[in-house]
Design an enzyme around this catalytic site. Structure first.
Site, PDB file in Angstrom:
ATOM      1  N   PRO A   9     -16.797 -15.931  29.076  1.00 39.98           N
ATOM      2  CA  PRO A   9     -15.397 -15.630  29.356  1.00 39.98           C
ATOM      3  C   PRO A   9     -15.151 -14.231  29.912  1.00 39.98           C
ATOM      4  CG  PRO A   9     -15.819 -15.663  26.988  1.00 39.98           C
ATOM      5  CD  PRO A   9     -17.043 -16.219  27.659  1.00 39.98           C
ATOM      6  N   ASN A  10     -14.233 -14.188  30.845  1.00 43.28           N
ATOM      7  CA  ASN A  10     -13.729 -12.959  31.478  1.00 43.28           C
ATOM      8  C   ASN A  10     -14.700 -12.318  32.466  1.00 43.28           C
ATOM      9  OD1 ASN A  10     -11.202 -12.933  29.962  1.00 43.28           O
ATOM     10  ND2 ASN A  10     -12.481 -12.490  28.197  1.00 43.28           N
ATOM     11  N   ARG A  17     -12.147  -5.848  36.184  1.00 39.17           N
ATOM     12  CA  ARG A  17     -11.959  -5.790  34.734  1.00 39.17           C
ATOM     13  C   ARG A  17     -12.597  -4.518  34.159  1.00 39.17           C
ATOM     14  NH1 ARG A  17     -15.621  -9.153  30.420  1.00 39.17           N
ATOM     15  NH2 ARG A  17     -14.497  -8.435  28.593  1.00 39.17           N
ATOM     16  N   TYR A  22     -17.561  -1.891  32.790  1.00 42.50           N
ATOM     17  CA  TYR A  22     -18.361  -2.983  33.350  1.00 42.50           C
ATOM     18  C   TYR A  22     -18.767  -2.792  34.808  1.00 42.50           C
ATOM     19  CZ  TYR A  22     -16.738  -5.289  29.095  1.00 42.50           C
ATOM     20  OH  TYR A  22     -16.483  -5.598  27.775  1.00 42.50           O
ATOM     21  N   ASN A  73     -25.152 -14.020  29.616  1.00 40.42           N
ATOM     22  CA  ASN A  73     -24.174 -13.043  29.168  1.00 40.42           C
ATOM     23  C   ASN A  73     -23.001 -13.872  28.650  1.00 40.42           C
ATOM     24  OD1 ASN A  73     -22.301 -11.126  28.633  1.00 40.42           O
ATOM     25  ND2 ASN A  73     -22.410 -10.094  30.629  1.00 40.42           N
ATOM     26  N   ALA A  76     -17.634 -12.344  25.004  1.00 42.48           N
ATOM     27  CA  ALA A  76     -17.190 -12.244  23.611  1.00 42.48           C
ATOM     28  C   ALA A  76     -17.724 -13.382  22.732  1.00 42.48           C
ATOM     29  CB  ALA A  76     -15.666 -12.209  23.563  1.00 42.48           C
ATOM     30  N   GLU A  97     -30.757 -12.674  26.264  1.00 45.00           N
ATOM     31  CA  GLU A  97     -29.348 -12.275  26.124  1.00 45.00           C
ATOM     32  C   GLU A  97     -29.144 -10.971  26.884  1.00 45.00           C
ATOM     33  OE1 GLU A  97     -28.004 -11.763  22.057  1.00 45.00           O
ATOM     34  OE2 GLU A  97     -26.492 -10.318  22.701  1.00 45.00           O
ATOM     35  N   HIS A  99     -26.138  -7.955  28.451  1.00 46.29           N
ATOM     36  CA  HIS A  99     -24.785  -7.400  28.521  1.00 46.29           C
ATOM     37  C   HIS A  99     -24.764  -6.234  29.487  1.00 46.29           C
ATOM     38  CE1 HIS A  99     -23.615  -9.807  25.085  1.00 46.29           C
ATOM     39  NE2 HIS A  99     -24.770  -9.466  24.545  1.00 46.29           N
ATOM     40  N   ARG A 106     -20.394   0.291  20.926  1.00 44.36           N
ATOM     41  CA  ARG A 106     -18.962  -0.001  21.019  1.00 44.36           C
ATOM     42  C   ARG A 106     -18.401  -0.395  19.641  1.00 44.36           C
ATOM     43  NH1 ARG A 106     -17.973  -3.852  25.918  1.00 44.36           N
ATOM     44  NH2 ARG A 106     -15.824  -3.301  25.367  1.00 44.36           N
TER      45      ARG A 106
HETATM   46  C1  DQA Z   1     -20.123  -8.034  27.446  1.00 43.92           C
HETATM   47  C2  DQA Z   1     -19.905  -7.370  26.089  1.00 43.92           C
HETATM   48  C3  DQA Z   1     -19.004  -8.209  25.208  1.00 43.92           C
HETATM   49  O1  DQA Z   1     -18.787  -7.568  23.969  1.00 43.92           O
HETATM   50  C4  DQA Z   1     -17.649  -8.428  25.882  1.00 43.92           C
HETATM   51  O2  DQA Z   1     -16.853  -9.282  25.091  1.00 43.92           O
HETATM   52  C5  DQA Z   1     -17.792  -8.937  27.269  1.00 43.92           C
HETATM   53  C6  DQA Z   1     -18.806  -8.352  28.131  1.00 43.92           C
HETATM   54  C7  DQA Z   1     -20.947  -7.141  28.393  1.00 43.92           C
HETATM   55  O3  DQA Z   1     -21.501  -7.686  29.355  1.00 43.92           O
HETATM   56  O4  DQA Z   1     -21.022  -5.928  28.208  1.00 43.92           O
HETATM   57  O5  DQA Z   1     -17.038  -9.792  27.704  1.00 43.92           O
HETATM   58  O6  DQA Z   1     -20.863  -9.232  27.250  1.00 43.92           O
END
Ligand code: DQA
Length: 146
Positions: A9-10, A17, A22, A73, A76, A97, A99, A106
């Site tokens: 998501p997102n 964003r 990011y 990735n 959340a 995994e 990020h 964080r």
């Molecule tokens: C994220 C880190 C997550 O905590 C966050 O919710 C994201 C992006 C990252 O790529 O840094 O959506 O996965």
């Protein structure tokens, strides 16, 4: 070999964003760069992004039998989704995994990952480069096994 890149998501909003966290690169560019890297290594890379937990799970299921490794990735959902963890373990496909941000530096709710302990490895905090490092790590892991 065939890899699957999954973004949760997102992450479709990358580029606009919270760029200080990011970065400025869009997901489209990240995927194109990774596809180029994959092509050079003789890897077929499929990319999938969704804001829906069930759609991510369905895509993982669809990879059973045809995908050798997953880069994920989960956004959340990393910190909340036992269902996504179960999907990855059910598929029994090695995964890394990743990020963009360093989640350990964080908010405390981002320190927990439901995916990390069963991953081949974890890459965090290198911005868009996290995708390339994760790809290299997964590839090295799978080539060693063959
Ligand atoms: C994220 C880190 C997550 O905590 C966050 O919710 C994201 C992006 C990252 O790529 O840094 O959506 O996965």
């Amino acid at each position: 070999m065939r890899f699957l890149l999954i973004n949760g998501p997102n992450l479709n909003l990358l580029g606009q964003r919270e760029p200080s966290l990011y970065g400025a690169e869009t997901l489209e560019v990240i995927e194109a760069d990774l596809k180029e890297m994959a092509l050079k290594e003789g890897i077929q890379l499929d990319c999938f992004q969704s804001n829906f937990e069930g759609a991510l799970i369905d895509r993982i299921h669809a990879g059973i039998g045809g995908v050798d490794g997953i880069l994920i990735n989960a956004g959340a959902f990393t910190h909340t989704s036992i269902a996504l963890r179960d999907a990855l373990l059910s598929a029994d496909i090695p995964y890394v995994e990743l990020h963009l941000s360093n989640t350990s530096a964080r908010e405390s709710f981002r320190h927990q990952s439901f995916l990390a302990d069963r991953a081949v490895g974890i890459v965090t905090g290198f911005g868009a480069m996290s995708y390339q490092l994760a790809f290299q790590g997964l590839l090295a892991h799978l080539r060693k096994k063959r």
